[in-house]
Motif scaffolding. Structure first.
Motif, PDB file in Angstrom:
ATOM      1  N   LEU A 121       0.833  -1.203   0.000  1.00  0.00           N
ATOM      2  CA  LEU A 121       0.000   0.000   0.000  1.00  0.00           C
ATOM      3  C   LEU A 121       0.865   1.250   0.000  1.00  0.00           C
ATOM      4  N   LEU A 122       1.935   1.243   0.786  1.00  0.00           N
ATOM      5  CA  LEU A 122       2.830   2.397   0.856  1.00  0.00           C
ATOM      6  C   LEU A 122       3.451   2.681  -0.508  1.00  0.00           C
ATOM      7  N   PHE A 123       3.929   1.642  -1.188  1.00  0.00           N
ATOM      8  CA  PHE A 123       4.545   1.837  -2.502  1.00  0.00           C
ATOM      9  C   PHE A 123       3.521   2.381  -3.502  1.00  0.00           C
ATOM     10  N   TYR A 124       2.315   1.826  -3.489  1.00  0.00           N
ATOM     11  CA  TYR A 124       1.275   2.299  -4.415  1.00  0.00           C
ATOM     12  C   TYR A 124       0.970   3.771  -4.172  1.00  0.00           C
ATOM     13  N   GLN A 125       0.848   4.157  -2.906  1.00  0.00           N
ATOM     14  CA  GLN A 125       0.507   5.549  -2.602  1.00  0.00           C
ATOM     15  C   GLN A 125       1.609   6.504  -3.041  1.00  0.00           C
ATOM     16  N   VAL A 126       2.867   6.135  -2.805  1.00  0.00           N
ATOM     17  CA  VAL A 126       3.967   7.020  -3.197  1.00  0.00           C
ATOM     18  C   VAL A 126       4.083   7.085  -4.717  1.00  0.00           C
ATOM     19  N   LEU A 136      11.960   5.778 -11.045  1.00  0.00           N
ATOM     20  CA  LEU A 136      12.248   4.688 -10.117  1.00  0.00           C
ATOM     21  C   LEU A 136      13.735   4.358 -10.199  1.00  0.00           C
ATOM     22  N   SER A 137      14.378   4.179  -9.051  1.00  0.00           N
ATOM     23  CA  SER A 137      15.828   3.983  -9.041  1.00  0.00           C
ATOM     24  C   SER A 137      16.214   2.944  -8.000  1.00  0.00           C
ATOM     25  N   TYR A 138      17.267   2.183  -8.314  1.00  0.00           N
ATOM     26  CA  TYR A 138      17.821   1.268  -7.310  1.00  0.00           C
ATOM     27  C   TYR A 138      19.333   1.188  -7.494  1.00  0.00           C
ATOM     28  N   PRO A 139      20.080   0.964  -6.409  1.00  0.00           N
ATOM     29  CA  PRO A 139      21.544   0.869  -6.503  1.00  0.00           C
ATOM     30  C   PRO A 139      21.962  -0.448  -7.142  1.00  0.00           C
ATOM     31  N   ALA A 140      22.970  -0.385  -8.009  1.00  0.00           N
ATOM     32  CA  ALA A 140      23.434  -1.595  -8.693  1.00  0.00           C
ATOM     33  C   ALA A 140      24.254  -2.490  -7.777  1.00  0.00           C
ATOM     34  N   LEU A 154       9.718  -3.121  -8.042  1.00  0.00           N
ATOM     35  CA  LEU A 154      10.170  -2.554  -9.314  1.00  0.00           C
ATOM     36  C   LEU A 154       9.935  -3.541 -10.453  1.00  0.00           C
ATOM     37  N   LEU A 155      10.202  -4.802 -10.207  1.00  0.00           N
ATOM     38  CA  LEU A 155       9.949  -5.821 -11.230  1.00  0.00           C
ATOM     39  C   LEU A 155       8.458  -5.919 -11.541  1.00  0.00           C
ATOM     40  N   ALA A 156       7.622  -5.758 -10.516  1.00  0.00           N
ATOM     41  CA  ALA A 156       6.174  -5.823 -10.730  1.00  0.00           C
ATOM     42  C   ALA A 156       5.696  -4.660 -11.591  1.00  0.00           C
ATOM     43  N   VAL A 157       6.276  -3.471 -11.390  1.00  0.00           N
ATOM     44  CA  VAL A 157       5.909  -2.313 -12.217  1.00  0.00           C
ATOM     45  C   VAL A 157       6.273  -2.572 -13.672  1.00  0.00           C
ATOM     46  N   ARG A 158       7.459  -3.095 -13.903  1.00  0.00           N
ATOM     47  CA  ARG A 158       7.880  -3.375 -15.279  1.00  0.00           C
ATOM     48  C   ARG A 158       6.982  -4.427 -15.924  1.00  0.00           C
ATOM     49  N   ALA A 159       6.552  -5.403 -15.127  1.00  0.00           N
ATOM     50  CA  ALA A 159       5.698  -6.457 -15.676  1.00  0.00           C
ATOM     51  C   ALA A 159       4.319  -5.934 -16.065  1.00  0.00           C
ATOM     52  N   CYS A 160       3.901  -4.819 -15.472  1.00  0.00           N
ATOM     53  CA  CYS A 160       2.574  -4.262 -15.769  1.00  0.00           C
ATOM     54  C   CYS A 160       2.546  -3.487 -17.083  1.00  0.00           C
TER      55      CYS A 160
END
Length: 577
Positions: A121-126, A136-140, A154-160
């Motif tokens: 829920l927190l991720f969806y709201q932000v 969207l960013s993540y450290p390598a 992040l993977l779920a967003v890309r899958a959508c």
């Protein structure tokens, strides 16, 4: 703002101390390092400063919880790496295990439950707060430089979304430490660019503040001396300042008592000795879901010492069948002592499981003892356990006069050595007293070899033999007949010296006399180097960082390829003294 944040943290610490004093009286209570670090980290994570004033041109940096109900044209969500978002572990607590048990007994449960729904829920709201663009960013890589996977969110967003939605919109930035190719936009990027172009005149950049330029010049000098020079110098442990050497000579002077373990540490890596025994750095202990090897060994040592003291008092000097019952009883009692001291129910259960393993080991002790005696009985010699946990150079627990240390004198070098010997077996010979040094070990056999003793990379057993000869049995014409490790989990006695021909020193004592003199010379060389400030970064083990507590401090991985010269040779040669 950093100063304000530090002040806020100190205020939080002050409030915590006030609560501790209200609960536990003036001064609060003493905490171990692990508990203190956990509580300080929890306070730092929860304390925060008021928001800075809003206005045009500002970027607001907020936690996800603070940003979940705020809209903006552009929203950046950072840190979408594995184990970061979603965070499925509860935050650090100020309560320890005992306090949580008290609260739970009062039906007050601080358990976090299933955190995933709230994190979703927190991720969806932000993510849905962006009016124009969402980044969207993540450290390598993680803080250790290990490759990091993207978050499941992040993977779920890309899958959508359709794969074409990301064409030309995925960018991988280099880490700041790798240098930058674009025009620097911050003081940190200006500093990194100057450092990267150090040899090409990067420090001539007029944008560099004077103090920063001086710091980078010092850093460049350090880099050249540590990673480009073939010879050890002050930048990798070769201390030559007269005041420093004078202080070292005072600290490690003739009155200083060394343990064999400390000398072995200097042999394995002088720089590690420097960090541990000169700077007194200590690694933070991490919680472990197993019984520490050291504590298991202590239980084994206690049981063996008590067993043989009672056997000696009863006139039993050999491995009779009845001894099996005695040793299992002593081992069970030693384990139960640790069970009673264990801080939590889980720790108590771990000790009970460990106790069953130790008792099974104890049941094999009589057979191991007979194995040890066999080659000697064939020669008409019957060694008998006589000294147990024999100290030299250590203070006594009951205040009685202690046994003095072993003293080694070579030319102008005087060294004192202390230790505790697990067991000494004696036998009367025609020309005096013969003895065996026995050291109980709970580790693996490969870690304890006669080769290491012969090369003088390990000193414990040979120094123990010298101490028995010159201190504990002084005046009795004593000489060693053998040095053995007793491996509790791997077959029992392992004769390290003289090796496979276990009775060799019974017939010929010349080999021990050679070892004894070389050992004296070697100890003098080691301590002379310590007093002279020679703490070079040159470990003997190729993969030392896998087990060394200071592996992230010394930077040996970067320095190893330089191939610096100057390591003390093993074994000691006469011209090194």
């Amino acid at each position: 703002r950093d100063a304000a944040a530090l002040d806020q943290l100190w205020r939080e610490v002050g409030h915590w101390l006030e609560r501790e004093e209200r609960r536990h009286g003036p001064g609060g209570r003493t905490l171990d390092r692990k508990t203190f670090l956990r509580r300080l980290t929890a306070l730092a994570a929860e304390s925060s400063l008021p928001r800075s004033p809003a206005g045009p041109g500002r970027v607001r940096v907020l936690s996800a919880n603070q940003a979940r109900h705020l809209e903006a044209d552009y929203v950046f969500i950072l840190g979408l790496g594995e184990r970061s978002f979603p965070r499925l572990t509860p935050p650090l607590s100020l309560f320890d295990d005992q306090e949580r048990q008290i609260l739970q007994s009062a039906d007050i449960d601080f358990g976090a439950g299933d955190l995933l729904p709230e994190e979703m829920l927190l991720f969806y709201q932000v993510a849905s707060r962006a009016r124009r663009e969402l980044i969207l960013s993540y450290p390598a890589v993680d803080q250790r430089g290990q490759e990091l996977l993207p978050s499941s969110f992040l993977l779920a967003v890309r899958a959508c979304l359709h794969p074409d939605a990301f064409k030309g919109k995925v960018e991988q930035r280099r880490m700041l430490i790798q240098g930058i190719d674009d025009e620097p936009l911050s003081a940190a990027e200006i500093r990194v660019r100057a450092a990267k172009n150090y040899k090409a005149g990067g420090l001539d950049d007029p944008a560099l503040p004077t103090d920063l330029r001086a710091n980078l010049q010092d850093a460049g000098k350090l880099f050249e001396n540590r990673f480009e020079s073939k010879y050890h110098n002050a930048y990798d442990g070769l201390l030559r300042n007269p005041a420093v050497v004078g202080e070292l000579t005072s600290i490690f002077g003739p009155e200083r008592i060394f343990s064999p373990t400390a000398l072995e540490e200097y042999i394995s890596c002088p720089f590690k000795f420097f960090l541990h025994h000169v700077l007194h750095l200590e690694p933070l202990e991490e919680p472990s879901e197993e019984i520490e090897v050291t504590r298991r060994g202590q239980a084994y040592h206690r049981a063996m010492a008590r067993l043989h003291r009672k056997l000696k008092a009863s006139g039993v000097h050999g491995p009779t069948d009845a001894v099996t019952q005695d040793v299992t009883r002593e081992m069970t009692e030693a384990v139960e002592e640790d069970v009673r001291r264990a801080p939590s129910p889980a720790a108590k259960e771990l000790w009970r499981l460990e106790g069953r393993r130790l008792v099974r080991t104890a049941e094999r002790y009589v057979a191991q003892w007979r194995k040890f005696l066999k080659p000697w009985l064939e020669r008409g010699v019957s060694p008998q356990p006589d000294l147990f946990e024999a100290d030299f150079g250590l203070p006594t627990a009951d205040g009685s006069p202690p046994v003095g240390p072993l003293v080694v004198r070579i030319d102008d070098v005087e060294v004192r050595v202390s230790g505790r010997i697990d067991r000494v077996d004696l036998v009367e010979l025609d020309d005096g007293v013969g003895f065996w040094i026995i050291d109980y070990k709970t580790g693996r056999s490969g870690h304890y070899t006669g080769k290491a003793l012969s090369e003088y990379s390990r000193l414990q057993l040979t120094l123990y033999a010298l101490a028995v000869e010159e201190v504990l049995l002084a005046g009795r014409a004593a000489r060693p007949l053998g040095l053995a490790y007793w491996l509790e989990g791997e077959g029992g006695p392992k004769v390290a010296l003289p090796g496979r021909a276990a009775a060799q020193w019974l017939d010929d004592g010349s080999r021990w006399r050679t070892i004894r003199e070389d050992l004296r010379q070697w100890v003098a060389v080691l301590v002379r180097n310590i007093r002279q400030g020679n703490f070079v970064l040159q470990p003997r083990e190729e993969n030392c960082t896998q087990t060394c507590s200071f592996g992230q401090t010394c930077r040996i991985t970067q320095a190893r390829g330089v191939g610096k010269e100057g390591m003390l040779s093993l074994p000691l040669a006469g011209d090194e003294a």
